[in-house]
Design an enzyme around this catalytic site. Structure first.
Site, PDB file in Angstrom:
ATOM      1  CG  HIS A 115      32.812   6.263  53.065  1.00  0.00           C
ATOM      2  ND1 HIS A 115      33.627   5.155  52.995  1.00  0.00           N
ATOM      3  CD2 HIS A 115      31.808   6.047  52.188  1.00  0.00           C
ATOM      4  CE1 HIS A 115      33.129   4.304  52.117  1.00  0.00           C
ATOM      5  NE2 HIS A 115      32.033   4.819  51.600  1.00  0.00           N
ATOM      6  CD  GLN A 138      25.986   4.771  43.807  1.00  0.00           C
ATOM      7  OE1 GLN A 138      26.054   3.545  43.786  1.00  0.00           O
ATOM      8  NE2 GLN A 138      26.553   5.467  44.769  1.00  0.00           N
ATOM      9  CG  MET A 150      40.006   8.543  49.221  1.00  0.00           C
ATOM     10  SD  MET A 150      41.141   7.770  50.365  1.00  0.00           S
ATOM     11  CE  MET A 150      42.195   9.160  50.701  1.00  0.00           C
TER      12      MET A 150
HETATM   13  O1  PAF Z   1      27.882   3.904  46.765  1.00  0.00           O
HETATM   14  C1  PAF Z   1      27.587   3.007  47.574  1.00  0.00           C
HETATM   15  O2  PAF Z   1      28.299   2.755  48.563  1.00  0.00           O
HETATM   16  C2  PAF Z   1      26.367   2.132  47.320  1.00  0.00           C
HETATM   17  O3  PAF Z   1      26.185   1.911  45.969  1.00  0.00           O
HETATM   18  C3  PAF Z   1      25.089   2.705  47.969  1.00  0.00           C
HETATM   19  C4  PAF Z   1      24.717   4.055  47.388  1.00  0.00           C
HETATM   20  C5  PAF Z   1      25.284   2.822  49.465  1.00  0.00           C
HETATM   21  C6  PAF Z   1      23.913   1.741  47.708  1.00  0.00           C
HETATM   22  O4  PAF Z   1      24.153   0.485  48.251  1.00  0.00           O
END
Ligand code: PAF
Length: 283
Positions: free
Chosen positions: A38, A154, A185
């Site tokens: 992140h 996703q 990670m």
């Molecule tokens: O990848 C993530 O952490 C989640 O799937 C997201 C994109 C924040 C949606 O809740």
């Protein structure tokens, strides 16, 4: 000073004011429990906008009834410190009731792309992801939103949703961040024991092995698939494979021959953790 906004309307108003003053708003949606992946994503986003929004929301609609919604790791105070350090301007921190008030009825479904890979094992998961990301993009209204490539399916689904629904936002992917030993990670890595964590490094090696086979001229998906599964059986004995799939990098449709842009993706349960990883080849 970093600020924390809870109310969706306030978040939207802030973006409108920023945009009116010519500022470019960047957005990184997360479920919190921030890790180095992140932080690298935030650093990249920081360089591509004037005002950076991070959302933290553990989205109940993307978890199945038997999944880890209740036990998903959370540490808001630590996340706030890390966000401030990453020079986030705003944390958007809605509560469940403001996102899904009683009587909530609307969901976003991205057809076909949500069926295979993780979708086959997590029914409803991508419906929940597409719905929350659509809502967050409407509320935060960023110019550009950033997503990690570890969640390859996703990202493909979100790109498609933004395109199909004419959403005025640029969707950008960011390469998976790995530990020195190759493990991708993930907030869920905390579920691993030391021994399991050590074994889990074999997943990326197995994917690299698959990529080497393709780069060496192998095109038969079944053979590449078998080689990856063998490597996992050997190096990750604690692993229970959910899937190893070789698919078209754009459509996510399974391929029998790896010609063009290919995605090799896997999900493997190691102890209490469900780990996903992927590698792209060609194209
Ligand atoms: O990848 C993530 O952490 C989640 O799937 C997201 C994109 C924040 C949606 O809740």
């Amino acid at each position: 000073m970093m600020q924390v906004i809870h109310a969706p309307a306030e978040m939207y108003n802030q973006t409108m004011l920023l945009k009116m003053s010519g500022k470019k708003v960047g957005f990184v949606p997360t479920m919190g429990y921030l890790h180095k992946g992140h932080l690298e994503l935030l650093k990249f986003a920081r360089e591509h906008c004037d005002s950076l929004v991070l959302s933290i929301f553990v989205n109940p609609t993307q978890f199945g009834p038997k999944e880890d919604y209740g036990s998903y790791p959370r540490d808001l105070e630590r996340d706030k410190e890390l966000a401030a350090h990453a020079r986030v301007d705003t944390i958007f921190l809605p509560d469940v009731d403001s996102m899904y008030p009683p009587g909530y009825r609307t969901f976003v479904e991205v057809e076909e792309l949500s069926k295979g890979l993780c979708g086959a094992f997590r029914p409803g998961h991508f419906r929940g992801v597409a719905t929350i990301v659509c809502k967050l993009l409407n509320i935060v209204a960023p110019d550009e939103a950033f997503f990690g490539e570890k969640d390859a399916q996703q990202l493909v689904i979100i790109r498609k949703m933004a395109q199909d629904l004419n959403m005025p936002v640029k969707i950008s992917g960011f390469p998976t961040v790995r530990d020195a030993d190759g493990l991708a990670m993930s907030s869920r890595n905390v579920y691993l024991s030391d021994e399991e964590r050590e074994q889990a490094t074999g997943l990326y090696r197995a994917l690299q092995n698959g990529r080497s086979l393709i780069e060496g001229g192998e095109t038969e998906a079944a053979r590449i698939d078998a080689a990856i599964r063998e490597a996992i059986a050997r190096d990750v004995p604690a692993g229970v494979v959910e899937y190893v799939d070789i698919v078209d990098g754009n459509t996510l449709a399974p391929v029998s021959r790896t010609i063009g842009k290919t995605l090799i993706a896997l999900a493997v349960r190691v102890g209490k953790a469900r780990l996903i990883d992927n590698i792209r080849v060609g194209g």
